[in-house]
Enzyme design. Sequence first.
Site, PDB file in Angstrom:
ATOM      1  N   SER A   1       0.832  -1.214   0.000  1.00  0.00           N
ATOM      2  CA  SER A   1       0.000   0.000   0.000  1.00  0.00           C
ATOM      3  C   SER A   1       0.866   1.264   0.000  1.00  0.00           C
ATOM      4  CB  SER A   1      -0.900  -0.049   1.244  1.00  0.00           C
ATOM      5  OG  SER A   1      -1.249   1.242   1.646  1.00  0.00           O
TER       6      SER A   1
HETATM    7  N1  LIG Z   1      -6.138   8.614   1.477  1.00  0.00           N
HETATM    8  C1  LIG Z   1      -5.970   7.463   2.317  1.00  0.00           C
HETATM    9  C2  LIG Z   1      -6.152   6.213   1.470  1.00  0.00           C
HETATM   10  C3  LIG Z   1      -6.259   4.973   2.345  1.00  0.00           C
HETATM   11  C4  LIG Z   1      -6.732   3.780   1.541  1.00  0.00           C
HETATM   12  O1  LIG Z   1      -7.653   3.887   0.695  1.00  0.00           O
HETATM   13  N2  LIG Z   1      -6.120   2.635   1.788  1.00  0.00           N
HETATM   14  C5  LIG Z   1      -6.528   1.426   1.109  1.00  0.00           C
HETATM   15  C6  LIG Z   1      -5.330   0.504   0.957  1.00  0.00           C
HETATM   16  S1  LIG Z   1      -4.045   1.281  -0.020  1.00  0.00           S
HETATM   17  C7  LIG Z   1      -7.570   0.717   1.963  1.00  0.00           C
HETATM   18  O2  LIG Z   1      -7.430   0.657   3.164  1.00  0.00           O
HETATM   19  N3  LIG Z   1      -8.617   0.175   1.339  1.00  0.00           N
HETATM   20  C8  LIG Z   1      -9.638  -0.547   2.034  1.00  0.00           C
HETATM   21  C9  LIG Z   1     -10.933   0.192   2.157  1.00  0.00           C
HETATM   22  O3  LIG Z   1     -11.001   1.389   1.791  1.00  0.00           O
HETATM   23  O4  LIG Z   1     -11.901  -0.424   2.606  1.00  0.00           O
HETATM   24  C10 LIG Z   1      -4.581   7.494   2.965  1.00  0.00           C
HETATM   25  O5  LIG Z   1      -3.701   8.137   2.402  1.00  0.00           O
HETATM   26  O6  LIG Z   1      -4.403   6.932   4.059  1.00  0.00           O
END
Ligand SMILES: N[C@@H](CCC(=O)N[C@@H](CS)C(=O)NCC(=O)O)C(=O)O
Length: 218
Positions: free
Chosen positions: A9
């Site tokens: 990630s």
């Molecule tokens: N803008 C957020 C993005 C976080 C994000 O979308 N992370 C993804 C993994 S890269 C996630 O956790 N996805 C699972 C979900 O949204 O349920 C950050 O920078 O922390």
Amino acid sequence: MDFYYLPGSAPCRAVQMTAAAVGVELNLKLTNLMAGEHMKPEFLKINPQHTIPTLVEVADGFFLWESRAIQIYLVERYCTDDAARERLYPSEPRRRAIVHQRLFFDVAVLYQRFAEYYYPQIFGQKLPGDPARLRSMEQALEFLNAFLEGERFVAGGDTLTIADLSILASIATFEVAGYDLARHANVHRWYQETKAIAPAAEKNAEGAKVFGLYFTKK
Ligand SMILES: N[C@@H](CCC(=O)N[C@@H](CS)C(=O)NCC(=O)O)C(=O)O
């Protein structure tokens, strides 16, 4: 400090590099999104938005998510070396404003457009790349290229800030997607230099490679 993350990630990698820059140890809690670990009640209690990275101060139950908010928190709370803190996250209002602008550009434009173009190709139905989204993503890279014109680092000047670490995580992800960064000369030059000097850049590179596996899976 517990850190819920996945190596692939990009936002998690930005936090890991920031933690290294500040000299704090993260207690790594691998969170398998594919297995739905982020949707379990225990995790939702910590972060109802169910995203990684998520940071937990175990001692007093302080929870924080959004990678760039975590980056700022780590520097402000844990960077004990005044000169290093000033470099990573300058206190002068206008310099700090530019760092914020680059961080918000990354979350809202650069990585967002990466995701809009590539995610439909690698997740779900695995659709072909959309040419309009490709153009929009390349426009974001051209914006970054313009910010870097005559500048060594993304927020200008000769000092690496947390905005470089955020954008380094994003740009490493473009690279593993097979995108030819040499098409944007300033971005390419900055990437070569920054990945050679950023704290824990090797973790970023290894994690990005893990993300790159999505591009080879059928
Ligand atoms: N803008 C957020 C993005 C976080 C994000 O979308 N992370 C993804 C993994 S890269 C996630 O956790 N996805 C699972 C979900 O949204 O349920 C950050 O920078 O922390």
